[in-house]
Design a protein around this motif. Structure first.
Motif, mmCIF file in Angstrom:
data_model
loop_
_atom_site.group_PDB
_atom_site.id
_atom_site.type_symbol
_atom_site.label_atom_id
_atom_site.label_comp_id
_atom_site.label_asym_id
_atom_site.label_seq_id
_atom_site.Cartn_x
_atom_site.Cartn_y
_atom_site.Cartn_z
ATOM 1 N N SER A 102 0.809 -1.219 0.000
ATOM 2 C CA SER A 102 0.000 0.000 0.000
ATOM 3 C C SER A 102 0.842 1.268 0.000
ATOM 4 C CB SER A 102 -0.955 0.010 1.201
ATOM 5 O OG SER A 102 -0.245 -0.112 2.410
ATOM 6 N N VAL A 103 2.157 1.137 0.105
ATOM 7 C CA VAL A 103 3.027 2.310 -0.041
ATOM 8 C C VAL A 103 2.820 2.943 -1.409
ATOM 9 C CG1 VAL A 103 5.428 3.095 -0.062
ATOM 10 C CG2 VAL A 103 4.707 1.339 1.555
ATOM 11 N N ALA A 104 2.558 2.115 -2.427
ATOM 12 C CA ALA A 104 2.350 2.640 -3.772
ATOM 13 C C ALA A 104 1.108 3.515 -3.851
ATOM 14 C CB ALA A 104 2.240 1.482 -4.768
ATOM 15 N N ARG A 105 0.130 3.291 -2.974
ATOM 16 C CA ARG A 105 -1.052 4.142 -2.978
ATOM 17 C C ARG A 105 -0.728 5.530 -2.439
ATOM 18 N NH1 ARG A 105 -5.544 1.310 0.289
ATOM 19 N NH2 ARG A 105 -6.605 3.243 -0.323
ATOM 20 N N LEU A 106 0.209 5.614 -1.515
ATOM 21 C CA LEU A 106 0.564 6.909 -0.943
ATOM 22 C C LEU A 106 1.426 7.742 -1.880
ATOM 23 C CD1 LEU A 106 1.360 6.364 2.858
ATOM 24 C CD2 LEU A 106 -0.547 7.611 1.857
ATOM 25 N N VAL A 107 2.481 7.134 -2.436
ATOM 26 C CA VAL A 107 3.459 7.893 -3.223
ATOM 27 C C VAL A 107 3.371 7.600 -4.709
ATOM 28 C CG1 VAL A 107 5.033 8.011 -1.263
ATOM 29 C CG2 VAL A 107 5.239 6.127 -2.893
ATOM 30 N N GLY A 108 2.528 6.642 -5.114
ATOM 31 C CA GLY A 108 2.397 6.333 -6.528
ATOM 32 C C GLY A 108 3.136 5.060 -6.909
ATOM 33 N N ALA A 109 2.585 4.362 -7.880
ATOM 34 C CA ALA A 109 3.193 3.114 -8.341
ATOM 35 C C ALA A 109 4.411 3.403 -9.214
ATOM 36 C CB ALA A 109 2.170 2.290 -9.128
ATOM 37 N N PRO A 110 5.415 2.545 -9.182
ATOM 38 C CA PRO A 110 6.594 2.738 -10.037
ATOM 39 C C PRO A 110 6.259 2.485 -11.502
ATOM 40 C CG PRO A 110 6.745 0.657 -8.842
ATOM 41 C CD PRO A 110 5.550 1.369 -8.301
ATOM 42 N N PRO A 111 7.132 2.901 -12.420
ATOM 43 C CA PRO A 111 6.867 2.703 -13.853
ATOM 44 C C PRO A 111 6.654 1.232 -14.183
ATOM 45 C CG PRO A 111 8.692 4.218 -13.534
ATOM 46 C CD PRO A 111 8.383 3.656 -12.187
ATOM 47 N N GLU A 124 0.105 13.543 -4.483
ATOM 48 C CA GLU A 124 -0.681 14.353 -5.408
ATOM 49 C C GLU A 124 -1.491 15.412 -4.670
ATOM 50 O OE1 GLU A 124 -1.088 14.457 -8.955
ATOM 51 O OE2 GLU A 124 0.895 13.603 -8.580
ATOM 52 N N ALA A 125 -2.012 15.058 -3.484
ATOM 53 C CA ALA A 125 -2.805 16.032 -2.725
ATOM 54 C C ALA A 125 -1.963 17.228 -2.323
ATOM 55 C CB ALA A 125 -3.405 15.358 -1.492
ATOM 56 N N VAL A 126 -0.733 16.990 -1.884
ATOM 57 C CA VAL A 126 0.129 18.091 -1.452
ATOM 58 C C VAL A 126 0.748 18.799 -2.650
ATOM 59 C CG1 VAL A 126 2.183 18.661 -0.085
ATOM 60 C CG2 VAL A 126 0.566 16.951 0.745
ATOM 61 N N ARG A 127 1.003 18.090 -3.742
ATOM 62 C CA ARG A 127 1.565 18.750 -4.924
ATOM 63 C C ARG A 127 0.573 19.750 -5.513
ATOM 64 N NH1 ARG A 127 1.901 18.176 -10.418
ATOM 65 N NH2 ARG A 127 0.306 16.557 -10.417
ATOM 66 N N ARG A 128 -0.733 19.438 -5.440
ATOM 67 C CA ARG A 128 -1.745 20.342 -5.973
ATOM 68 C C ARG A 128 -2.068 21.487 -5.023
ATOM 69 N NH1 ARG A 128 -5.759 15.526 -8.154
ATOM 70 N NH2 ARG A 128 -4.430 14.862 -9.901
ATOM 71 N N ARG A 129 -1.934 21.243 -3.725
ATOM 72 C CA ARG A 129 -2.156 22.298 -2.732
ATOM 73 C C ARG A 129 -1.092 22.150 -1.657
ATOM 74 N NH1 ARG A 129 -7.411 24.934 0.011
ATOM 75 N NH2 ARG A 129 -6.381 25.859 1.795
ATOM 76 N N ARG A 163 6.788 8.842 -10.044
ATOM 77 C CA ARG A 163 7.332 9.409 -11.270
ATOM 78 C C ARG A 163 8.689 10.070 -11.068
ATOM 79 N NH1 ARG A 163 2.248 12.370 -14.310
ATOM 80 N NH2 ARG A 163 0.841 10.571 -14.370
ATOM 81 N N GLY A 164 9.199 10.029 -9.857
ATOM 82 C CA GLY A 164 10.485 10.647 -9.584
ATOM 83 C C GLY A 164 10.425 12.117 -9.252
ATOM 84 N N ARG A 165 9.236 12.673 -9.084
ATOM 85 C CA ARG A 165 9.089 14.081 -8.743
ATOM 86 C C ARG A 165 9.154 14.256 -7.232
ATOM 87 N NH1 ARG A 165 3.533 15.083 -11.934
ATOM 88 N NH2 ARG A 165 3.063 13.352 -10.528
ATOM 89 N N THR A 166 9.832 15.301 -6.797
ATOM 90 C CA THR A 166 9.949 15.601 -5.375
ATOM 91 C C THR A 166 8.834 16.548 -4.967
ATOM 92 O OG1 THR A 166 12.352 15.310 -5.428
ATOM 93 C CG2 THR A 166 11.436 16.549 -3.580
ATOM 94 N N VAL A 167 8.062 16.145 -3.965
ATOM 95 C CA VAL A 167 6.934 16.933 -3.463
ATOM 96 C C VAL A 167 7.363 17.599 -2.168
ATOM 97 C CG1 VAL A 167 4.520 16.881 -2.752
ATOM 98 C CG2 VAL A 167 5.338 15.312 -4.525
ATOM 99 N N ASP A 168 7.129 18.911 -2.083
ATOM 100 C CA ASP A 168 7.565 19.720 -0.943
ATOM 101 C C ASP A 168 6.473 19.756 0.118
ATOM 102 O OD1 ASP A 168 8.794 21.436 0.755
ATOM 103 O OD2 ASP A 168 8.873 23.145 -0.614
#
Length: 352
Positions: A102-111, A124-129, A163-168
């Motif tokens: 379920s870690v993939a649900r939090l940070v996203g599935a790998p390619p 995604e929630a924090v990246r958008r807001r 996707r390799g993107r760093t979320v602040d």
């Protein structure tokens, strides 16, 4: 700007310093009791907002205690005070992340895996807001792999998604809640003291230390060491539940006034009747009071409105008579609502 952002103009005009300095009063207006814990939360947020946090989130808190004492309500109050507007809080039930995958649900599935294009729910929630509160409810139910994935968030305020993107996460407040050790309060409440009895304050302090020890042994030490404040919320007393009842009645009255145009006032004996009629359960916190109000107050009000006995512009006064809640209009007519009370005595009408 206020119309575009969808928030009150007073909130837009106020500065961050004004909101931070008034944080304790705002939290106290939403959360009943726990004044020492609310003060510590405000101190941490003010300290980190000035810049002492470095590259960490605005605040990371672990709230411990039994159910229904105000842990989640504290998170809502902090989100409303710091991040005005819609979508100020992202809530995650960590019981849904009890499996290692379920870690993939939090940070996203790998390619190459299903769901790669969707991204992670948390990232995604924090990246958008970027400015919001992140509530991790019942943190002890998450898998250890999920907890270890959060270490970068708590320590350096960043997570790398699939996707390799760093979320602040530097502009977020992270609140974790847990019921670890809550059974100790039930055990202490049911156990009988010997002799003249133990001091209640000392007993509560000893139980709080036991709750901290139980939570510390259950959570990974690297996670525990990255939390700014770990706070224990003790059970609510009878007087605090009575204050909760007053606030819930005021909220119900405001909704009825806005929707039906009927003004409702409650007398103080009604509060005592609700406490005796199932609204006060020390082991269950404030939630039984909400059910008691729905059953004893809101149901008779709804029936009176549907029958046409309360119309727009009327005023109803809630009084306690012969162990039941009665609705009395200003004209003097009486509408009885059947309320079962375990041990409440009859009270005369006394307006609060």
């Amino acid at each position: 700007v206020a119309e575009l952002a969808g928030m009150p103009a007073a909130r837009v005009a106020s500065t961050d310093a004004d909101r931070l300095l008034a944080l304790e009063s705002h939290l106290a207006s939403r959360v009943v009791g726990h004044r020492a814990a609310l003060t510590r939360i405000a101190h941490v947020i003010r300290r980190n907002a000035v810049g002492f946090r470095g590259t960490r989130p605005m605040g990371t808190f672990l709230l411990l205690g039994p159910t229904g004492v105000g842990k989640t309500e504290t998170a809502r109050a902090v989100a409303e005070a710091l991040y005005p507007g819609v979508g100020a809080m992202a809530r995650f039930d960590m019981a849904e992340y009890a499996e290692p995958h379920s870690v993939a649900r939090l940070v996203g599935a790998p390619p190459g895996y299903v769901g790669y294009s969707d991204g992670g729910q948390l990232t995604e929630a924090v990246r958008r807001r970027a400015y919001q509160l992140v509530l991790l409810d019942e943190i002890e139910k998450a898998h250890r792999d999920v907890l270890e994935a959060l270490l970068g968030l708590l320590d350096e305020a960043r997570l790398t998604d699939g996707r390799g993107r760093t979320v602040d996460f530097r502009h977020t407040v992270v609140v974790m809640t847990s019921n670890l050790g809550a059974e100790l309060y039930r055990e202490r409440a049911t156990s009988r003291s010997i002799g003249f009895g133990a001091d209640r304050g000392v007993l509560g302090e000893t139980t709080a230390q036991s709750v901290l020890s139980a939570a510390r042994s259950a959570l990974p030490p690297e996670l525990w060491n990255r939390i700014d404040e770990t706070l224990v919320y003790g059970p609510l007393g009878r007087d605090e539940i009575a204050e909760v009842a007053r606030r819930l009645l005021a909220e119900s009255a405001a909704r009825l006034l806005a929707d039906q145009g009927v003004e409702v006032l409650a007398t103080e004996p009604v509060i005592d009747l609700l406490l005796e009629g199932g609204g006060y359960e020390p082991s269950l916190g404030a939630r039984p009071m909400r059910r008691a109000i729905a059953r004893h107050v809101e149901a008779p009000l709804a029936e009176a409105v549907l029958r046409g006995e309360l119309r727009r512009g009327d005023r109803a006064v809630l009084v306690a008579r012969e162990g039941r809640v009665a609705l009395e209009r200003t004209s003097g007519s009486l509408i009885d609502g059947r309320v079962a009370s375990h041990s409440a005595a009859a009270h005369g009408p006394r307006h609060s």
